[in-house]
Design a protein around this motif. Sequence first.
Motif, PDB file in Angstrom:
ATOM      1  N   GLU A 144       5.319  -7.699   5.285  1.00 34.03           N
ATOM      2  CA  GLU A 144       5.583  -8.715   6.595  1.00 34.03           C
ATOM      3  C   GLU A 144       4.760  -7.724   7.954  1.00 34.03           C
ATOM      4  N   HIS A 145       4.917  -6.518   7.687  1.00 33.06           N
ATOM      5  CA  HIS A 145       4.106  -5.446   8.467  1.00 33.06           C
ATOM      6  C   HIS A 145       2.751  -4.932   7.859  1.00 33.06           C
ATOM      7  N   GLY A 146       2.649  -5.073   6.564  1.00 33.41           N
ATOM      8  CA  GLY A 146       1.395  -4.365   6.052  1.00 33.41           C
ATOM      9  C   GLY A 146       1.473  -3.085   5.741  1.00 33.41           C
ATOM     10  N   HIS A 147       2.712  -2.421   5.534  1.00 29.03           N
ATOM     11  CA  HIS A 147       2.797  -0.815   5.659  1.00 29.03           C
ATOM     12  C   HIS A 147       3.009  -0.646   4.073  1.00 29.03           C
ATOM     13  N   ILE A 148       2.651   0.609   3.801  1.00 24.22           N
ATOM     14  CA  ILE A 148       2.929   1.109   2.414  1.00 24.22           C
ATOM     15  C   ILE A 148       4.157   2.070   2.512  1.00 24.22           C
ATOM     16  N   THR A 149       5.316   1.393   1.699  1.00 23.29           N
ATOM     17  CA  THR A 149       6.585   2.031   1.719  1.00 23.29           C
ATOM     18  C   THR A 149       6.958   2.999   0.777  1.00 23.29           C
ATOM     19  N   LEU A 150       6.161   3.023  -0.154  1.00 28.67           N
ATOM     20  CA  LEU A 150       6.423   4.027  -1.452  1.00 28.67           C
ATOM     21  C   LEU A 150       5.037   3.983  -2.352  1.00 28.67           C
ATOM     22  N   ALA A 151       4.752   5.099  -2.714  1.00 31.15           N
ATOM     23  CA  ALA A 151       3.571   5.490  -3.245  1.00 31.15           C
ATOM     24  C   ALA A 151       3.609   6.427  -4.039  1.00 31.15           C
ATOM     25  N   TYR A 152       2.632   6.676  -5.090  1.00 27.78           N
ATOM     26  CA  TYR A 152       2.746   8.076  -5.806  1.00 27.78           C
ATOM     27  C   TYR A 152       1.243   8.533  -5.612  1.00 27.78           C
TER      28      TYR A 152
ATOM     29  N   PRO B 252      -5.615  10.869  -2.097  1.00 29.87           N
ATOM     30  CA  PRO B 252      -5.353   9.540  -2.676  1.00 29.87           C
ATOM     31  C   PRO B 252      -4.097   9.187  -3.237  1.00 29.87           C
ATOM     32  N   ILE B 253      -3.753   8.023  -2.847  1.00 32.16           N
ATOM     33  CA  ILE B 253      -2.416   7.408  -3.394  1.00 32.16           C
ATOM     34  C   ILE B 253      -2.515   6.110  -4.005  1.00 32.16           C
ATOM     35  N   THR B 254      -1.469   5.832  -4.715  1.00 29.30           N
ATOM     36  CA  THR B 254      -1.366   4.568  -5.224  1.00 29.30           C
ATOM     37  C   THR B 254      -0.253   3.791  -4.571  1.00 29.30           C
TER      38      THR B 254
ATOM     39  N   THR C 156       6.164  11.472  -5.118  1.00 26.05           N
ATOM     40  CA  THR C 156       6.063  10.151  -4.298  1.00 26.05           C
ATOM     41  C   THR C 156       5.988  10.478  -2.721  1.00 26.05           C
ATOM     42  N   TRP C 157       5.513   9.423  -2.040  1.00 29.72           N
ATOM     43  CA  TRP C 157       5.559   9.418  -0.725  1.00 29.72           C
ATOM     44  C   TRP C 157       6.466   8.395  -0.152  1.00 29.72           C
ATOM     45  N   ASN C 158       7.086   8.611   0.997  1.00 29.26           N
ATOM     46  CA  ASN C 158       7.904   7.492   1.753  1.00 29.26           C
ATOM     47  C   ASN C 158       7.918   8.058   3.271  1.00 29.26           C
ATOM     48  N   SER C 159       8.132   7.299   4.132  1.00 35.69           N
ATOM     49  CA  SER C 159       7.933   7.502   5.675  1.00 35.69           C
ATOM     50  C   SER C 159       8.623   8.708   5.992  1.00 35.69           C
ATOM     51  N   ARG C 160       9.599   9.344   5.176  1.00 33.55           N
ATOM     52  CA  ARG C 160      10.148  10.546   5.604  1.00 33.55           C
ATOM     53  C   ARG C 160       9.222  11.650   5.367  1.00 33.55           C
TER      54      ARG C 160
END
Length: 178
Positions: free
Chosen positions: A48-56, A39-41, A3-7
């Motif tokens: 509110e901000h249109g940002h992806i906060t969690l993805a794989y 490539p992420i899902t 997974t990916w997040n802002s960190r």
Amino acid sequence: MATWNSRGLRGSTLEDLINRTNEKYAESKLALIQKVPTPITPLKIDKEHGHITLAYFDQKSTVDYIGVVQGLAVCFDAKECATDTYALQNIHEHQVDFMRHFEEQGGIAFFLIYYTNRDEFYYLPYEMLRYFWDRAAQGGRKSFRYDELNPEYKLPKKHGVLVPYLDILQKDLEDRDL
């Protein structure tokens, strides 16, 4: 599942430096190198901000960059290292396999390693990485040390180019006798 997040933005400064270098090379008509998007899902989106906060990650990525330099296909991955020892666990088998296949097709594959503790960039040819990789697979060190690297592949400081890897790519080509 990875997974990916802002960190997970490690290496973004290195990526920015390489992207700016690639823009300069393209403007000078020396090379056309593109960042390969991973490539992420998305799983969670901050509406509110249109940002992806969690993805794989959809699939294993190959390399960070791919393109052409004066008619020669090149691919490379960018890595950071904060010490003089680089752990091979930071390189994935599918990347090594992709680079092997890429070179078998006549391309040039390499790693750009930024040694943050030294503020130095290093060009690691696929062949040299393969030596370290095979050594680890045969029960040897699972890392390589800075002092094991060929000092001639350290990137020079160059005015106007942030990560001047084309200079060392030329050396790599000469050493290969292509």
